[in-house]
Design a protein around this motif. Structure first.
Motif, PDB file in Angstrom:
ATOM      1  N   ALA A 119       0.857  -1.181   0.000  1.00  0.00           N
ATOM      2  CA  ALA A 119       0.000   0.000   0.000  1.00  0.00           C
ATOM      3  C   ALA A 119       0.880   1.212   0.000  1.00  0.00           C
ATOM      4  O   ALA A 119       1.765   1.345   0.811  1.00  0.00           O
ATOM      5  N   GLY A 120       0.654   2.094  -0.905  1.00  0.00           N
ATOM      6  CA  GLY A 120       1.456   3.289  -0.998  1.00  0.00           C
ATOM      7  C   GLY A 120       2.803   3.038  -1.621  1.00  0.00           C
ATOM      8  O   GLY A 120       3.604   3.943  -1.775  1.00  0.00           O
ATOM      9  N   ALA A 121       3.140   1.823  -1.982  1.00  0.00           N
ATOM     10  CA  ALA A 121       4.443   1.534  -2.558  1.00  0.00           C
ATOM     11  C   ALA A 121       4.356   1.587  -4.063  1.00  0.00           C
ATOM     12  O   ALA A 121       3.447   1.044  -4.656  1.00  0.00           O
ATOM     13  N   ALA A 175       4.683   8.329   4.075  1.00  0.00           N
ATOM     14  CA  ALA A 175       5.716   8.439   3.044  1.00  0.00           C
ATOM     15  C   ALA A 175       7.106   8.151   3.595  1.00  0.00           C
ATOM     16  O   ALA A 175       7.955   7.581   2.913  1.00  0.00           O
ATOM     17  N   SER A 176       7.347   8.516   4.853  1.00  0.00           N
ATOM     18  CA  SER A 176       8.687   8.364   5.412  1.00  0.00           C
ATOM     19  C   SER A 176       8.833   7.139   6.317  1.00  0.00           C
ATOM     20  O   SER A 176       9.789   7.030   7.078  1.00  0.00           O
ATOM     21  N   TYR A 202      15.653   1.744   5.425  1.00  0.00           N
ATOM     22  CA  TYR A 202      15.541   3.174   5.165  1.00  0.00           C
ATOM     23  C   TYR A 202      14.100   3.613   4.928  1.00  0.00           C
ATOM     24  O   TYR A 202      13.283   2.836   4.445  1.00  0.00           O
ATOM     25  N   PRO A 203      13.783   4.877   5.254  1.00  0.00           N
ATOM     26  CA  PRO A 203      12.448   5.400   4.958  1.00  0.00           C
ATOM     27  C   PRO A 203      12.272   5.657   3.469  1.00  0.00           C
ATOM     28  O   PRO A 203      13.253   5.676   2.717  1.00  0.00           O
ATOM     29  N   PHE A 204      11.056   5.838   3.059  1.00  0.00           N
ATOM     30  CA  PHE A 204      10.656   6.129   1.684  1.00  0.00           C
ATOM     31  C   PHE A 204      10.756   4.871   0.811  1.00  0.00           C
ATOM     32  O   PHE A 204      11.737   4.148   0.850  1.00  0.00           O
ATOM     33  N   VAL A 205       9.718   4.648   0.026  1.00  0.00           N
ATOM     34  CA  VAL A 205       9.648   3.461  -0.823  1.00  0.00           C
ATOM     35  C   VAL A 205      10.680   3.566  -1.947  1.00  0.00           C
ATOM     36  O   VAL A 205      10.659   4.522  -2.721  1.00  0.00           O
ATOM     37  N   ALA A 226       6.999  14.464   1.582  1.00  0.00           N
ATOM     38  CA  ALA A 226       6.176  14.064   0.444  1.00  0.00           C
ATOM     39  C   ALA A 226       6.987  14.011  -0.855  1.00  0.00           C
ATOM     40  O   ALA A 226       6.602  13.321  -1.799  1.00  0.00           O
ATOM     41  N   ASP A 227       8.114  14.720  -0.905  1.00  0.00           N
ATOM     42  CA  ASP A 227       8.854  14.794  -2.167  1.00  0.00           C
ATOM     43  C   ASP A 227      10.361  14.881  -1.925  1.00  0.00           C
ATOM     44  O   ASP A 227      10.998  15.893  -2.210  1.00  0.00           O
ATOM     45  N   PRO A 228      10.974  13.815  -1.407  1.00  0.00           N
ATOM     46  CA  PRO A 228      12.425  13.845  -1.182  1.00  0.00           C
ATOM     47  C   PRO A 228      13.178  13.828  -2.509  1.00  0.00           C
ATOM     48  O   PRO A 228      12.840  13.056  -3.403  1.00  0.00           O
ATOM     49  N   SER A 229      14.180  14.665  -2.630  1.00  0.00           N
ATOM     50  CA  SER A 229      14.893  14.779  -3.906  1.00  0.00           C
ATOM     51  C   SER A 229      16.174  13.951  -3.965  1.00  0.00           C
ATOM     52  O   SER A 229      16.734  13.734  -5.034  1.00  0.00           O
TER      53      SER A 229
END
Length: 206
Positions: free
Chosen positions: A54-56, A126-127, A149-152, A177-180
């Motif tokens: 989910a969310g991935a 998200a994180s 690690y966080p974030f998919v 929400a938007d890691p670069s």
């Protein structure tokens, strides 16, 4: 930080060799720093329940894996159920639980020299931490990194025996929400040594 790591299916011992500092799995990274070689030995388990996260973001493959002489479970959910149930939770999240029912099994193949299943926690944000589980011929080898690690991440197949993982992380004033930030590692099964070799980068240590 660039790392090379070997994973051999024989125990759950993580050994850092040639490093001048303690290494948590393949954790660490950044723009500069020493190069470390990490050998991870793990015991493969024939795992017997999971499905797609989910969310991935679904992982995609660039080529179909070639079957090897022995194959494990054809269903990634069945193969990953046991390993996910036994997977420790990150520090501070001991009250959470891994969401096996929504694991991403799209890069799993029970006949591939190397394949993967990705799983996050129940009610993930998200994180939230994400674990990448590696399999050889359907047998569980261990997680791609000791630190989850966080974030998919984006997980793709490079070949029958190689998996590419693009990790994401925040930089500067980035929102969750938007890691670069991006760090890419490739995991390759070496049939001669019976190990997985990791090359590339993982997210920097905060």
């Amino acid at each position: 930080m660039r790392h090379t790591r070997h994973i051999r299916p024989v125990g759950l011992l993580l050994v850092a060799a040639g490093a001048a500092f303690a290494l948590a799995g393949c954790s660490g990274g950044g723009d500069a720093g020493p190069t470390a070689t990490v050998t991870r030995t793990v015991t493969p388990t024939a795992s017997p329940s999971v499905s797609s996260a989910a969310g991935a973001a679904p992982a995609t493959g660039s080529s179909a894996p070639t079957a090897t002489p022995s194959c494990g479970p054809s269903d990634g959910a069945a193969a990953a159920a046991g390993p996910i149930a036994d997977l420790p939770l990150p520090a501070g999240l001991e009250s959470a639980r891994w969401d096996a029912a929504h694991a991403d099994t799209s890069v799993y193949d029970g006949c591939a020299a190397l394949s993967a299943v990705t799983v996050s926690v129940v009610d993930a944000t998200a994180s939230s931490p994400v674990a990448v589980l590696l399999f050889h011929d359907g047998s569980y080898l261990g997680t791609a990194t000791k630190e989850q690690y966080p974030f998919v991440p984006q997980v793709t197949r490079e070949s029958a025996d190689a998996i590419r993982v693009e990790y994401r992380y925040p930089q500067g004033a980035d929102s969750n929400a938007d890691p670069s930030g991006r760090a890419t590692a490739t995991y390759t099964w070496n049939d001669d040594t019976g190990r997985v070799v990791m090359s590339g980068d993982v997210p920097p240590t905060p």
